[in-house]
Design an enzyme around this catalytic site. Structure first.
Site, PDB file in Angstrom:
ATOM      1  N   HIS A  56       0.792  -1.233   0.000  1.00 17.22           N
ATOM      2  CA  HIS A  56       0.000   0.000   0.000  1.00 17.22           C
ATOM      3  C   HIS A  56       0.824   1.283   0.000  1.00 17.22           C
ATOM      4  O   HIS A  56       0.430   2.273  -0.604  1.00 17.22           O
ATOM      5  CB  HIS A  56      -0.993  -0.004   1.173  1.00 17.22           C
ATOM      6  CG  HIS A  56      -0.366  -0.007   2.529  1.00 17.22           C
ATOM      7  ND1 HIS A  56       0.140  -1.144   3.109  1.00 17.22           N
ATOM      8  CD2 HIS A  56      -0.160   0.996   3.432  1.00 17.22           C
ATOM      9  CE1 HIS A  56       0.620  -0.862   4.302  1.00 17.22           C
ATOM     10  NE2 HIS A  56       0.469   0.438   4.521  1.00 17.22           N
ATOM     11  N   ASP A  57       1.983   1.282   0.639  1.00 13.64           N
ATOM     12  CA  ASP A  57       2.750   2.526   0.757  1.00 13.64           C
ATOM     13  C   ASP A  57       4.075   2.516   0.013  1.00 13.64           C
ATOM     14  O   ASP A  57       4.990   3.275   0.364  1.00 13.64           O
ATOM     15  CB  ASP A  57       3.012   2.838   2.238  1.00 13.64           C
ATOM     16  CG  ASP A  57       1.911   3.698   2.863  1.00 13.64           C
ATOM     17  OD1 ASP A  57       1.151   4.328   2.102  1.00 13.64           O
ATOM     18  OD2 ASP A  57       1.815   3.726   4.095  1.00 13.64           O
ATOM     19  N   LYS A  71       6.025   5.743  -0.974  1.00 13.01           N
ATOM     20  CA  LYS A  71       6.813   6.554  -0.049  1.00 13.01           C
ATOM     21  C   LYS A  71       8.314   6.438  -0.306  1.00 13.01           C
ATOM     22  O   LYS A  71       9.094   7.257   0.197  1.00 13.01           O
ATOM     23  CB  LYS A  71       6.487   6.170   1.399  1.00 13.01           C
ATOM     24  CG  LYS A  71       5.119   6.664   1.852  1.00 13.01           C
ATOM     25  CD  LYS A  71       4.856   6.353   3.319  1.00 13.01           C
ATOM     26  CE  LYS A  71       3.517   6.930   3.769  1.00 13.01           C
ATOM     27  NZ  LYS A  71       3.221   6.589   5.183  1.00 13.01           N
ATOM     28  N   HIS A  87       2.238  10.273  -2.900  1.00 12.05           N
ATOM     29  CA  HIS A  87       2.840   8.941  -2.823  1.00 12.05           C
ATOM     30  C   HIS A  87       1.963   7.820  -3.394  1.00 12.05           C
ATOM     31  O   HIS A  87       2.501   6.832  -3.914  1.00 12.05           O
ATOM     32  CB  HIS A  87       3.321   8.611  -1.399  1.00 12.05           C
ATOM     33  CG  HIS A  87       2.270   8.111  -0.471  1.00 12.05           C
ATOM     34  ND1 HIS A  87       1.567   8.939   0.377  1.00 12.05           N
ATOM     35  CD2 HIS A  87       1.801   6.849  -0.224  1.00 12.05           C
ATOM     36  CE1 HIS A  87       0.722   8.226   1.096  1.00 12.05           C
ATOM     37  NE2 HIS A  87       0.834   6.947   0.752  1.00 12.05           N
ATOM     38  N   HIS A  98      -6.019   3.807  -1.150  1.00 13.58           N
ATOM     39  CA  HIS A  98      -6.205   3.507   0.274  1.00 13.58           C
ATOM     40  C   HIS A  98      -6.228   4.754   1.146  1.00 13.58           C
ATOM     41  O   HIS A  98      -6.525   4.677   2.342  1.00 13.58           O
ATOM     42  CB  HIS A  98      -5.143   2.514   0.771  1.00 13.58           C
ATOM     43  CG  HIS A  98      -3.764   3.086   0.924  1.00 13.58           C
ATOM     44  ND1 HIS A  98      -2.944   3.326  -0.149  1.00 13.58           N
ATOM     45  CD2 HIS A  98      -3.074   3.465   2.029  1.00 13.58           C
ATOM     46  CE1 HIS A  98      -1.800   3.825   0.279  1.00 13.58           C
ATOM     47  NE2 HIS A  98      -1.859   3.921   1.603  1.00 13.58           N
ATOM     48  N   HIS A  99      -5.947   5.933   0.566  1.00 12.16           N
ATOM     49  CA  HIS A  99      -6.087   7.188   1.308  1.00 12.16           C
ATOM     50  C   HIS A  99      -7.332   7.973   0.892  1.00 12.16           C
ATOM     51  O   HIS A  99      -7.522   9.109   1.333  1.00 12.16           O
ATOM     52  CB  HIS A  99      -4.845   8.064   1.140  1.00 12.16           C
ATOM     53  CG  HIS A  99      -3.683   7.605   1.966  1.00 12.16           C
ATOM     54  ND1 HIS A  99      -3.695   7.620   3.352  1.00 12.16           N
ATOM     55  CD2 HIS A  99      -2.476   7.094   1.610  1.00 12.16           C
ATOM     56  CE1 HIS A  99      -2.548   7.148   3.806  1.00 12.16           C
ATOM     57  NE2 HIS A  99      -1.787   6.823   2.771  1.00 12.16           N
ATOM     58  N   ASP A 158      -4.798  -0.205   7.779  1.00  8.10           N
ATOM     59  CA  ASP A 158      -3.597   0.641   7.853  1.00  8.10           C
ATOM     60  C   ASP A 158      -3.722   1.650   8.994  1.00  8.10           C
ATOM     61  O   ASP A 158      -2.788   1.813   9.797  1.00  8.10           O
ATOM     62  CB  ASP A 158      -3.406   1.353   6.517  1.00  8.10           C
ATOM     63  CG  ASP A 158      -2.141   2.199   6.473  1.00  8.10           C
ATOM     64  OD1 ASP A 158      -1.134   1.809   7.091  1.00  8.10           O
ATOM     65  OD2 ASP A 158      -2.161   3.257   5.797  1.00  8.10           O
TER      66      ASP A 158
END
Length: 328
Positions: A188-189, A192, A217, A250-251, A279
């Site tokens: 998911h990240d 970054k 990101h 997801h954000h 998360d």
């Protein structure tokens, strides 16, 4: 051996014929070529002498069960050639009753010799995919030595939540889709990795410009995934669309105030809604350099407050159900 069975030996695949006690009566030349054993050297042997010990016990249980019923059986064996080399074969075994005697005709196709593609069992494919995505995720966030535990918790909890939500809402999601969500949530990240450390680990408040960089990101992560996916064998890694949806969305927030695309409600893919809750929950209940960990009860209370705002209300209820079943 009855003459009528000899016709099977003319087939273009490896063929073995045994009696009711599974002793070899005859094989064809393709079987000789595949296994390395000559016809004269193995007639009279039990067919099981080729076993490698690598075929799952459940496969033999299924085979014996069907044979007792007098039914044909198909499956995959992992056997050993005369040279000691391991070979995988798709096999069909058919019982044939002739003159009050029972015979078995086995037809093998060596999977390693298929002209196109590769063969992986579904279990092995899933294991390989899970490990490759784990390596990819951790390598993209290697600057943070504590991130691996967070990623693995997100992966585990996403799997629990997707199964709970599917059962509670009676969605009847496919097993492969649920598996893809669990495996891909670890990514998911990954975007970054492109964020400057001075911004990513800044101890104080972010400026509007720095916040804008942080909010890029998900787009950076999708770009990383697309670049990598062009180099990955699709037979090993499948359904990267699910991974891309998780990375990109997801954000996003249920009320449309999230980022990067301000999606709202069910415009947000299901997989992203799952990862969003997991998360945030894990971030809240984990100790970080800039904050203490929250209790599970406090974190769940926050999720409840954000139901219908940040998070899908039905997904929050499924998350609560998961903890209820655990007695928490």
């Amino acid at each position: 051996m009855p003459i009528v069975l000899s016709g099977y030996l003319k087939l273009g695949d490896a063929v073995i014929i045994t009696d009711q006690d599974h002793r070899i009566l005859d094989i064809n030349r393709y079987y000789e070529q595949t296994t390395g054993y000559s016809r004269d050297s193995i007639i009279g042997f039990k067919a099981g002498f080729l076993k490698s010990g690598l075929t799952p016990a459940a496969t033999y249980t299924s085979l014996k069960s069907e044979m007792k019923r007098g039914n044909p059986w198909s499956g995959v064996f992992t056997n050993r050639k005369k040279s000691g080399e391991i070979w995988h074969s798709s096999i069909t075994i058919t019982p044939i009753q002739l003159e009050n005697k029972l015979y078995f005709v086995g037809i093998f196709r060596e999977l390693e010799q298929l002209k196109e593609g590769i063969y992986l069992s579904e279990k092995k494919r899933a294991e390989t995919q899970r490990e490759l995505l784990k390596v990819l995720a951790i390598s993209c966030e290697i600057r943070d030595p504590g991130i691996e535990e967070h990623l693995l918790r997100v992966q585990t909890l996403s799997e629990k939540l997707v199964y709970m939500h599917d059962r509670r809402m009676q969605l009847k999601l496919s097993e492969s889709y649920k598996s893809h969500i669990a495996h891909a949530s670890i990514l998911h990240d990954i975007g970054k990795a492109e964020i400057p450390e001075g911004i990513l680990y800044k101890p104080g408040p972010l400026s509007p410009y720095e916040r804008k960089i942080i909010e890029m990101h998900p787009l950076m992560g999708a770009d990383i995934l697309n670049k990598i996916s062009r180099e990955i064998n699709n037979e090993v890694i499948s359904s990267l669309e699910v991974a891309e949806n998780i990375i990109l969305y997801h954000h996003e927030k249920w009320d449309g105030t999230g980022y990067p695309h301000r999606l709202k409600g069910e415009e947000i893919p299901l997989e992203a809604r799952i990862t969003a809750i997991v998360d945030v929950f894990d971030a809240l209940t984990s100790r970080r350099a800039y904050k203490d960990s929250w209790s599970v009860a406090r974190a769940l209370s926050f999720l409840n407050e954000q139901k219908g705002k940040h998070f899908d209300p039905d997904m929050v209820e499924s998350f609560f159900n998961y903890f209820d079943e655990r007695g928490e």
